[in-house]
Design an enzyme around this catalytic site. Structure first.
Site, mmCIF file in Angstrom:
data_model
loop_
_atom_site.group_PDB
_atom_site.id
_atom_site.type_symbol
_atom_site.label_atom_id
_atom_site.label_comp_id
_atom_site.label_asym_id
_atom_site.label_seq_id
_atom_site.Cartn_x
_atom_site.Cartn_y
_atom_site.Cartn_z
ATOM 1 N N GLU A 198 70.404 -35.809 67.760
ATOM 2 C CA GLU A 198 69.406 -35.045 68.513
ATOM 3 C C GLU A 198 68.357 -35.965 69.142
ATOM 4 O O GLU A 198 68.291 -36.104 70.358
ATOM 5 C CB GLU A 198 68.770 -33.994 67.605
ATOM 6 C CG GLU A 198 69.802 -32.950 67.148
ATOM 7 C CD GLU A 198 69.191 -31.637 66.736
ATOM 8 O OE1 GLU A 198 67.971 -31.470 66.860
ATOM 9 O OE2 GLU A 198 69.949 -30.759 66.288
ATOM 10 N N ASP A 204 59.596 -41.087 63.307
ATOM 11 C CA ASP A 204 58.724 -40.221 62.513
ATOM 12 C C ASP A 204 59.456 -39.418 61.441
ATOM 13 O O ASP A 204 58.827 -38.700 60.667
ATOM 14 C CB ASP A 204 57.856 -39.312 63.396
ATOM 15 C CG ASP A 204 58.630 -38.326 64.239
ATOM 16 O OD1 ASP A 204 59.873 -38.311 64.184
ATOM 17 O OD2 ASP A 204 57.975 -37.549 64.978
ATOM 18 N N CYS A 341 56.748 -33.487 64.716
ATOM 19 C CA CYS A 341 57.376 -33.266 66.025
ATOM 20 C C CYS A 341 56.678 -32.187 66.844
ATOM 21 O O CYS A 341 56.735 -32.219 68.076
ATOM 22 C CB CYS A 341 58.830 -32.857 65.848
ATOM 23 S SG CYS A 341 59.853 -33.985 64.898
#
Length: 352
Positions: A198, A204, A341
């Protein structure tokens, strides 16, 4: 670019609605986003951008003390489509407006078109009265970088060297862009992330600066865990690394969920041309490292997993002067990301 643990004056989010990414017309995801916004708002003001079609619903689901504004986007990942904010040390705020192409464009991106997402950063920067530096033709997402605020930026080769980002640039040229636009002097490269399909391995999900000279990193000793090899390699690489000040990094090992999180309810996700297909049993990128540091708080994902409480205890030990808050975010990770995110902090440019 200040570190995430520097003082912040606001956090931005986007409201989810995309039916070909979220289960059940995004209703469960909206509940989870609202809980994240509420948790963050204990530590900083929150602004949520919502489309015209979803504005009334977002306003109804969010408390009055959370600001909701009209803002069109293609999906709800503010970290990646929003601006990266910078300060000049004299009270001035600026923003880097990276080119966005849905994590890989026509090569391996997740949806098309992405033109509304690519305009979000400019609108958020304008709302914050922050002049911006547009990197036309240079693709980057905010989730692919972490900085220590003292000259060091951390990222992964899997993401920044992927063919769908900047194939016309070599590694040294990409380092130059990072250092030029972030005000950094050294790039720490990890080889792989844990999300090759993805985001192409955003940092992160793997590691984060927690204070100068110190990082937190995912870790497991379970050789059968799907993220075992990447976690082991990341810890070893960081323990051998030095930052821009020449300090050997201290690495805090943070557990992964004991059981992998697998997508469920995919039959309620609408298939659409140009969007990556989703199916039950897909491996979700569930990591406790996808947290947000926000002034006096740390907002941490929770998955109804045996290791949820362990991760909270470990992070409380890493951040003894902050309040560590867990939020159930399984519905968000089903969509491909997590708390870090979906948020983007605005640093306080007057803080010293």
């Amino acid at each position: 670019m200040p570190a995430e643990y520097a003082p912040q004056r606001r956090v931005w989010m986007l409201w989810p609605e995309r039916p070909d990414n979220w289960r059940d017309n995004a209703k469960p995801a909206q509940e989870a986003y609202a809980q994240v916004a509420i948790a963050v708002s204990e530590f900083a003001p929150v602004t949520v951008g919502a489309s015209k079609a979803q504005f009334d619903r977002a306003r109804k689901m969010l408390p009055d003390y959370i600001r909701v504004i009209p803002l069109e986007s293609d999906d709800a990942w503010m970290r990646d489509v929003g601006p990266t904010f910078l300060v000049d040390g004299k009270g001035g705020l600026r923003a880097a407006d990276w080119t966005f192409n849905a994590w890989g464009g026509l090569y391996d991106g997740l949806y098309a078109p992405w033109d509304r997402d690519d305009k979000v950063a400019a609108q958020v920067a304008e709302a914050e009265n922050a002049p911006r530096y547009r990197t036309e033709g240079f693709v980057l997402e905010g989730g692919s970088i972490h900085v220590d605020g003292e000259g060091t930026v951390m990222t992964t080769e899997m993401c920044l060297l992927s063919p769908g980002r900047n194939p016309h640039l070599g590694k040294a040229e990409i380092e130059g862009m990072l250092c030029s636009y972030l005000g950094t002097e050294k790039v720490i490269w990890l080889r792989d992330g844990i999300d090759p399909e993805e985001t192409n391995g955003h940092i992160d999900d793997v590691a984060c600066f927690v204070r100068p000279g110190e990082v937190a990193c995912i870790y497991t000793e379970d050789a059968f865990h799907p993220f075992y090899e990447a976690a082991q390699a990341a810890v070893k690489a960081l323990e051998a690394a030095t930052d821009a000040k020449g300090r050997r990094l201290k690495v805090h090992r943070i557990a992964l969920p004991k059981k992998p999180v697998l997508l469920a309810g995919a039959e309620t996700i609408a298939a659409a041309p140009g969007s990556a297909p989703r199916k039950n049993g897909d491996l979700c990128i569930a990591s406790y490292l996808n947290f947000l540091i926000c002034n006096g708080g740390v907002i941490v994902p929770q998955y109804d997993d045996e290791n949820d409480s362990l991760a909270l205890r470990q992070l409380q030990a890493v951040f003894p002067d902050k309040k560590v808050v867990g939020v159930r975010t399984r519905e968000i990770v089903y969509g491909g990301g997590n708390i870090h995110c979906i948020t983007q902090q605005v640093p306080d440019p007057t803080a010293r």
